[in-house]
Design a protein around this motif. Sequence first.
Motif, PDB file in Angstrom:
ATOM      1  N   ALA A 229      -2.704  -8.704  -3.051  1.00  0.00           N
ATOM      2  CA  ALA A 229      -4.049  -8.369  -2.573  1.00  0.00           C
ATOM      3  C   ALA A 229      -4.010  -7.204  -1.597  1.00  0.00           C
ATOM      4  O   ALA A 229      -4.844  -6.288  -1.664  1.00  0.00           O
ATOM      5  N   ILE A 230      -3.034  -7.215  -0.684  1.00  0.00           N
ATOM      6  CA  ILE A 230      -2.918  -6.135   0.298  1.00  0.00           C
ATOM      7  C   ILE A 230      -2.584  -4.818  -0.396  1.00  0.00           C
ATOM      8  O   ILE A 230      -3.138  -3.763  -0.069  1.00  0.00           O
ATOM      9  N   ALA A 231      -1.678  -4.872  -1.377  1.00  0.00           N
ATOM     10  CA  ALA A 231      -1.307  -3.652  -2.097  1.00  0.00           C
ATOM     11  C   ALA A 231      -2.501  -3.051  -2.819  1.00  0.00           C
ATOM     12  O   ALA A 231      -2.687  -1.827  -2.843  1.00  0.00           O
ATOM     13  N   THR A 232      -3.340  -3.902  -3.409  1.00  0.00           N
ATOM     14  CA  THR A 232      -4.518  -3.421  -4.124  1.00  0.00           C
ATOM     15  C   THR A 232      -5.532  -2.799  -3.172  1.00  0.00           C
ATOM     16  O   THR A 232      -6.058  -1.709  -3.417  1.00  0.00           O
ATOM     17  N   VAL A 233      -5.810  -3.482  -2.069  1.00  0.00           N
ATOM     18  CA  VAL A 233      -6.853  -3.036  -1.141  1.00  0.00           C
ATOM     19  C   VAL A 233      -6.407  -1.832  -0.326  1.00  0.00           C
ATOM     20  O   VAL A 233      -7.145  -0.856  -0.177  1.00  0.00           O
ATOM     21  N   VAL A 234      -5.194  -1.882   0.193  1.00  0.00           N
ATOM     22  CA  VAL A 234      -4.743  -0.855   1.136  1.00  0.00           C
ATOM     23  C   VAL A 234      -4.179   0.366   0.418  1.00  0.00           C
ATOM     24  O   VAL A 234      -4.464   1.503   0.796  1.00  0.00           O
ATOM     25  N   MET A 239      -0.571  -4.670  -8.256  1.00  0.00           N
ATOM     26  CA  MET A 239       0.681  -5.403  -8.086  1.00  0.00           C
ATOM     27  C   MET A 239       0.463  -6.822  -8.580  1.00  0.00           C
ATOM     28  O   MET A 239      -0.453  -7.506  -8.127  1.00  0.00           O
ATOM     29  N   PRO A 240       1.256  -7.290  -9.537  1.00  0.00           N
ATOM     30  CA  PRO A 240       1.044  -8.641 -10.065  1.00  0.00           C
ATOM     31  C   PRO A 240       1.363  -9.705  -9.032  1.00  0.00           C
ATOM     32  O   PRO A 240       2.171  -9.497  -8.122  1.00  0.00           O
ATOM     33  N   SER A 241       0.719 -10.839  -9.170  1.00  0.00           N
ATOM     34  CA  SER A 241       1.018 -11.986  -8.320  1.00  0.00           C
ATOM     35  C   SER A 241       1.308 -13.167  -9.226  1.00  0.00           C
ATOM     36  O   SER A 241       0.959 -13.178 -10.404  1.00  0.00           O
ATOM     37  N   SER A 242       1.951 -14.172  -8.668  1.00  0.00           N
ATOM     38  CA  SER A 242       2.318 -15.324  -9.484  1.00  0.00           C
ATOM     39  C   SER A 242       1.066 -16.023 -10.006  1.00  0.00           C
ATOM     40  O   SER A 242       0.119 -16.255  -9.253  1.00  0.00           O
ATOM     41  N   PRO A 243       1.044 -16.396 -11.284  1.00  0.00           N
ATOM     42  CA  PRO A 243      -0.115 -17.112 -11.829  1.00  0.00           C
ATOM     43  C   PRO A 243      -0.128 -18.591 -11.463  1.00  0.00           C
ATOM     44  O   PRO A 243      -1.027 -19.313 -11.875  1.00  0.00           O
TER      45      PRO A 243
END
Length: 369
Positions: A229-234, A239-243
């Motif tokens: 989330a931080i990588a996307t916003v900032v 960046m994928p995250s665990s499902p």
Amino acid sequence: MNKKTLILAAMVTMMASCGSKTETKKEMNTLSFNNKQAVSMAAIACNEAKADYAALAHAINEGLDAGLTVSQVKEALSQLYAYTGFPRSLNALSTLQKVIDQRKAEGKTTLEGLDASPLPSDYNALKQGTEVQTQVTGQPFNYAFSPAEDYYLKAHLFGDIFARDNLTFADRELITVSALSGLENVMPQLQAHVRGALNMGLTQEQLNAIPAALKANGLLSEASRAEAAIATVVNGQTMPSSPSVWPLGEPNTAYAQYFVGNSYLAVLDQSGLCNVTFEPGCRNNWHIHHGAVQMLICVSGRGWYQEWGKEPVELKPGVVIAVPEGVKHWHGAAKDSWMQHLTYHTNVQPGNSNEWLEAVTDEHYDKLK
């Protein structure tokens, strides 16, 4: 005492009083926790969201040892009912009560802290909440699809709850980001509150400290969500995250040449137990394990396992596969689903090895439903 002296004395008293109020007034857009307290509060919020009350009790104890007050912890757990529901919030508050009782029995110091200040007589929840929500989101927000929900968000969450000043706005956003990181499938809300955390006063360093705090408390997949989330916003990065609750790990670059699509590897312990995550459509090449039996335990999503010359086996959570030594096979995700499986080797013989073969063709893979 003459009249002039009385006036001067009154002015000095009034100025001192005003100075005291200025000094004690809480800056709502500043994090009030020190580093140790912030680490504990992140773990408290995340474990509340996960409903892991044993881990929550441990995090509360560490937080109280670090100087968090009962008032701060109680307020955090109360706020979270708006994000994780009443049952989790009430159970978490019950956990806090048990921790406090145990600490008293053991003679440990516990700071009570101050409750929120009384609200002014002209307090308007809707007006206050609209202003705070606008600051959190960075612009006016109206949920026209559901006016009732819009009112609850403004008047109750960002009004009544955020108006309580025993936590600052920055404190509350740290708590919210940490809690949402503990929930699956709420990435849009998590990203929104990452933005809100920055808007409400968290520095970039304090924001990045949240996933670090989660990792320090063994919350690896939750930290992965926060980082994504931080990588996307900032940074504008995807960046994928665990499902699922299983950690995503790192891109599986060492074996990328043997995979179609992207996979991720998380080493779970020194025995060789790993979690492998396949994105939708990802599969490994046909391959053979010589001198060992590979165990596959599907833990999340949906995928396929197939031995050469046999029908494919659907992988769903709970399906266990023992891959025979010397048998040609492949495994991977379904076209429309992530898939995660644990893997380890047993009956390992000296000189064991993997033999990587041809890729699973699109023609073969696309026949699978």
